[in-house]
Enzyme design. Structure first.
Site, PDB file in Angstrom:
ATOM      1  CB  SER A 143      -0.760   0.087   1.329  1.00 20.71           C
ATOM      2  OG  SER A 143      -1.470   1.351   1.260  1.00 20.71           O
ATOM      3  CE1 TYR A 156      -3.412  -1.890   5.379  1.00 15.82           C
ATOM      4  CE2 TYR A 156      -3.014   0.099   4.804  1.00 15.82           C
ATOM      5  CZ  TYR A 156      -3.462  -1.234   4.493  1.00 15.82           C
ATOM      6  OH  TYR A 156      -3.363  -1.275   3.046  1.00 15.82           O
ATOM      7  CB  ALA A 158       3.900  -0.178  11.062  1.00 10.85           C
ATOM      8  CB  SER A 159       1.386  -4.179   8.777  1.00 11.03           C
ATOM      9  OG  SER A 159       0.137  -3.605   7.770  1.00 11.03           O
TER      10      SER A 159
END
Length: 252
Positions: A143, A156, A158-159
């Site tokens: 993303s 989110y 960071a993921s």
């Protein structure tokens, strides 16, 4: 002359295939000649996707990717029963916005588990002997949130940032297995996930995000096109990269 985008005879696993980008990817891959194995948790919705695929030889295999340790054995089973994979498109993911003041260990673990740990387990499974052909490709859906700051989106982001970093390392590690590893980084795409995200913001906040996409919001098919390219031989000299598919968001 056959286009290098063709996937004729190639067996491809698509995760998150019950809706959105995963469904659009599965449909496109089938039209390019691939034999597609669909996976997700909802068998009814997977069956809806299966009905949309072109050609023959496709199948669905419902599975919960939250069971990280079981993923390699599951992939081995699929490859043994239906043939080695020539590609894997990991479209499953979870996007939940939460201000950092509300982040606890359970939330952090949930997002990282779904968006990052499952991705690594899939790579671990695909690289096993007999699970892939002489050459193959693994494509992750990341993303632009990994690169663009946004309030309430730290976990989110960071993921997905971790996923992008993992792609570079996996690309080097899996070279000896004949596997290329890349990712796409979508901006805001019109999916059910986006509708859930819209519900967590005000109309003004959501419109501000839309306005950051000069080409407007994307369609699932826009991302599917990029995934298909990275799976195909048209990208045979590309590995370890993350391709933005974001309507101009990053250059605005």
């Amino acid at each position: 002359m056959q286009t290098p985008m063709h996937l004729t005879g190639r067996h491809v696993l698509v995760t998150g295939a019950s809706a959105g980008i995963g469904r659009a990817t599965a449909v496109l891959l089938s039209r390019l000649g691939a034999r597609v194995t669909l996976t997700g948790r909802d068998e009814t919705r997977l069956a809806d996707t299966l009905a949309e695929l072109a050609g023959d030889g496709h199948r669905m295999a419902a599975f919960d990717l939250a069971d990280i340790d079981a993923i390699p054995a599951w992939i081995k089973e699929l490859a043994t029963s239906h043939g080695p994979f020539g590609g894997l498109a990991h479209c499953a993911g979870l996007q939940v916005s939460k201000p950092v003041r509300g982040v606890d260990l359970a939330f952090f673990d949930q997002i990282l588990h779904v968006n990052l740990a499952s991705a690594l387990a899939l790579a671990r499974g695909l690289r096993q002997k007999g699970c892939h052909g002489d050459a193959g490709a693994l494509v992750y859906v990341a993303s632009v949130a990994a690169w663009v700051g946004q309030p309430g989106n730290a976990v989110y982001a960071a993921s997905k940032g971790g996923l992008i970093s993992a792609v570079r390392s996996l690309a080097m590690e899996l070279l000896r297995d004949g596997l290329r590893v890349n990712a796409v980084a979508p901006g805001l795409v019109e999916t059910e996930m986006t509708e859930r995200f819209r519900a967590t913001t005000t109309a003004e906040q959501f419109q501000a995000i839309v306005d950051r996409h000069p080409l407007g919001l994307g369609k699932p098919e826009d991302v599917a096109n990029a995934v298909a390219f990275l799976l195909s031989d048209a990208s045979r000299w590309i590995t370890g990269v993350t391709l933005p598919v974001d309507g101009g968001h990053l250059v605005r």
